[in-house]
Design a protein around this motif. Structure first.
Motif, PDB file in Angstrom:
ATOM      1  N   ALA A 183      -4.009  -1.895  -7.769  1.00 53.35           N
ATOM      2  CA  ALA A 183      -4.614  -0.256  -7.533  1.00 53.35           C
ATOM      3  C   ALA A 183      -4.518   0.355  -8.974  1.00 53.35           C
ATOM      4  O   ALA A 183      -3.686   0.051  -9.767  1.00 53.35           O
ATOM      5  CB  ALA A 183      -3.821   0.149  -6.628  1.00 53.35           C
ATOM      6  N   ASN A 224       0.822  -1.342  -0.041  1.00 50.51           N
ATOM      7  CA  ASN A 224       0.016  -0.019  -0.003  1.00 50.51           C
ATOM      8  C   ASN A 224       0.847   1.181  -0.035  1.00 50.51           C
ATOM      9  O   ASN A 224       0.524   2.252  -0.633  1.00 50.51           O
ATOM     10  CB  ASN A 224      -1.006   0.096   1.133  1.00 50.51           C
ATOM     11  CG  ASN A 224      -2.044  -0.736   0.975  1.00 50.51           C
ATOM     12  OD1 ASN A 224      -2.976  -0.465   0.127  1.00 50.51           O
ATOM     13  ND2 ASN A 224      -2.323  -1.767   1.652  1.00 50.51           N
ATOM     14  N   THR A 267      -1.939   6.529  -8.644  1.00 47.92           N
ATOM     15  CA  THR A 267      -2.791   5.322  -9.127  1.00 47.92           C
ATOM     16  C   THR A 267      -3.968   5.832 -10.093  1.00 47.92           C
ATOM     17  O   THR A 267      -4.643   5.037 -10.566  1.00 47.92           O
ATOM     18  CB  THR A 267      -3.288   4.503  -8.012  1.00 47.92           C
ATOM     19  OG1 THR A 267      -4.084   5.205  -7.073  1.00 47.92           O
ATOM     20  CG2 THR A 267      -2.150   3.884  -7.437  1.00 47.92           C
ATOM     21  N   VAL A 317      -1.360  -0.493 -11.015  1.00 53.38           N
ATOM     22  CA  VAL A 317      -0.481  -1.125 -10.382  1.00 53.38           C
ATOM     23  C   VAL A 317      -0.626  -2.578  -9.892  1.00 53.38           C
ATOM     24  O   VAL A 317      -2.051  -2.964  -9.372  1.00 53.38           O
ATOM     25  CB  VAL A 317       0.014  -0.246  -8.934  1.00 53.38           C
ATOM     26  CG1 VAL A 317       1.013  -0.917  -7.899  1.00 53.38           C
ATOM     27  CG2 VAL A 317       0.342   1.131  -9.410  1.00 53.38           C
ATOM     28  N   ALA A 344       1.822   1.907  -3.557  1.00 49.91           N
ATOM     29  CA  ALA A 344       0.719   2.279  -4.320  1.00 49.91           C
ATOM     30  C   ALA A 344       0.153   3.910  -4.019  1.00 49.91           C
ATOM     31  O   ALA A 344      -0.012   4.652  -4.670  1.00 49.91           O
ATOM     32  CB  ALA A 344      -0.568   1.533  -4.030  1.00 49.91           C
ATOM     33  N   ARG A 380      -8.654   0.143  -5.310  1.00 52.06           N
ATOM     34  CA  ARG A 380      -7.786  -1.047  -4.702  1.00 52.06           C
ATOM     35  C   ARG A 380      -8.457  -2.417  -4.347  1.00 52.06           C
ATOM     36  O   ARG A 380      -9.697  -2.447  -3.997  1.00 52.06           O
ATOM     37  CB  ARG A 380      -7.564  -0.421  -3.154  1.00 52.06           C
ATOM     38  CG  ARG A 380      -6.764   0.733  -2.903  1.00 52.06           C
ATOM     39  CD  ARG A 380      -5.343   0.752  -3.469  1.00 52.06           C
ATOM     40  NE  ARG A 380      -4.664   1.988  -3.602  1.00 52.06           N
ATOM     41  CZ  ARG A 380      -3.916   2.226  -2.581  1.00 52.06           C
ATOM     42  NH1 ARG A 380      -3.864   1.777  -1.565  1.00 52.06           N
ATOM     43  NH2 ARG A 380      -3.606   3.596  -2.663  1.00 52.06           N
TER      44      ARG A 380
END
Length: 421
Positions: free
Chosen positions: A364, A335, A343, A348, A338, A391
């Motif tokens: 993401a 995370n 994003t 991702v 990301a 996400r």
């Protein structure tokens, strides 16, 4: 009616005859899974295999060469569950699993002794008990037992064992039973004389179970300690007889292993483990800090790379894709990467874990794109997870399909590549 196992608890073999044999099923749990076995319920003229009762598990053994998997009481009869049929009327030899039986006798008789002395010495009544596979538990009607009381109780029970106090079984009529012995009540289907377990000068109690004939056969009792029970009660944990010997043997084996691993004597084990735990916590904290720094650097390296990949279109927005895998890491690690990458403009795909083993994943990007691709990625990784707000993450049963997921995402990007690129 008393069975032969109750009249002579030490009998290991017995010849009797088959009274009935009927098809039946046995429901049991094996390795956490419930299963139903097909077999037969067999009644014998008499039996040395104890049917479950009085808090004591049933016996195991053989009828001829047929294993007995379960023994239960139905009214005045003992019912033996077997997998193979037996001929009605035939004479059979019953063999008892003596090691299992004697263990049950020691634990059950030990419970009677502890119960009697806990009541006499402390006024604590026993409300229930459990004969477990490795240890047994007595539920006492008190919110707590002081360490000094526990020590005094253990000394008292072992003193009675050393005194070779007889432990006879007697049969009496109901009026005598009601007036003179301790009881929690009779089963509704009971008939005939009452069976009394009499620890001479200590306790007399109604019981259907199998017992030793003298307290010396208990060998020793160890009170391991107490645990908080239900409704202001206390669970007293104990071992009796051979279980104490096995516990000591296992404890010594563990002690020798710790000596080898910790390179210290037994008296220093607690201190050595405490130092190791503190060292591990410090290393984990340092490792986590390094992983966080690494996550930031990975994201910055991607953002500063002029060759970040082909541009593709999604909902009239221009995006690029980024994929990264690492053996070490966690959800926070992924995370952070990301979060450092925009994003809204980047798709991702990240994973952490063994290359072909289980692991974690994160997809993401633009929320609509992730909602569209996330379920397919989850399916390909054979995992469990969910997503929202751009996400989609979860656990993968196998990261062996990671390259297939990358190919799938690249193929999607290829079909949506910007003409400007």
């Amino acid at each position: 009616m008393a069975f032969q196992c109750q009249r002579d608890c030490y009998m290991k073999e017995f010849v009797t005859s088959v009274v009935s044999c009927c098809p039946a099923e046995l429901k049991q749990e094996v390795n956490g899974k419930k299963e139903t076995l097909k077999g037969f319920n067999v009644q014998l003229q008499d039996t040395i295999l104890f049917p479950e009762g009085g808090g004591q598990p049933d016996d195991h053994g053989l009828i001829g060469d047929v294993p007995v998997l379960r023994v239960t009481r139905q009214g005045a009869e003992a019912v033996h569950f077997v997998r193979s049929p037996l001929e009605v009327g035939q004479e059979v030899q019953v063999k008892l699993d003596w090691e299992r039986r004697f263990d049950h006798m020691q634990q059950h008789s030990g419970q009677h002794l502890i119960t009697a002395l806990a009541d006499a010495m402390c006024g604590y009544k026993t409300t229930s008990w459990e004969l477990g596979r490795q240890r047994s538990t007595i539920e006492l009607d008190t919110p707590c037992v002081k360490p000094s009381q526990l020590q005094a109780l253990e000394e008292a029970v072992n003193e009675k064992i050393r005194a070779h106090v007889p432990f006879p079984i007697v049969y009496v009529e109901r009026p005598v039973f009601v007036n003179q012995v301790r009881s929690r009540g009779l089963p509704d289907d009971h008939a005939g004389p009452i069976r009394i377990i009499d620890i001479e000068g200590i306790d007399a109690n109604m019981c259907c179970g199998t017992h030793i004939s003298n307290l010396s056969h208990l060998q020793v009792i160890k009170l391991l300690g107490t645990e908080k029970g239900k409704k202001n009660k206390t669970n007293l944990i104990f071992l009796a007889g051979n279980r104490v010997l096995k516990y000591a043997e296992k404890s010594y084996s563990t002690e020798r292993s710790l000596v080898s691993l910790l390179k210290t004597g037994p008296d220093d084990h607690v201190e050595a483990v405490d130092k190791l735990q503190k060292s591990v916590k410090l290393l984990q904290k340092t490792n986590l800090s390094l992983l966080r720094d690494m996550a930031v650097l990975i994201a910055q390296s991607f953002k500063n790379d002029p060759q970040r990949g082909k541009v593709f279109n999604f909902e009239h927005k221009k995006c690029v894709s980024f994929s990264f895998c690492r053996k070490e890491g966690d959800n926070e690690f992924m995370n952070i990467i990301a979060n450092e990458i925009n994003t809204e403009e980047t798709l991702v795909f990240l994973t952490v874990g063994e290359e072909k083993g289980p692991g974690l994943f994160l997809l993401a990007g633009p929320s609509g794109l992730v909602a569209q691709l996330g379920p397919r990625v989850l399916e390909m990784l054979q995992g469990k997870g969910a997503g929202k707000n751009g996400r989609f993450q979860g656990k993968a049963n196998s990261l062996a399909q990671r390259e297939e997921v990358q190919a799938f995402l690249q193929e999607y990007c290829k079909h949506h590549t910007s003409e400007e690129e």
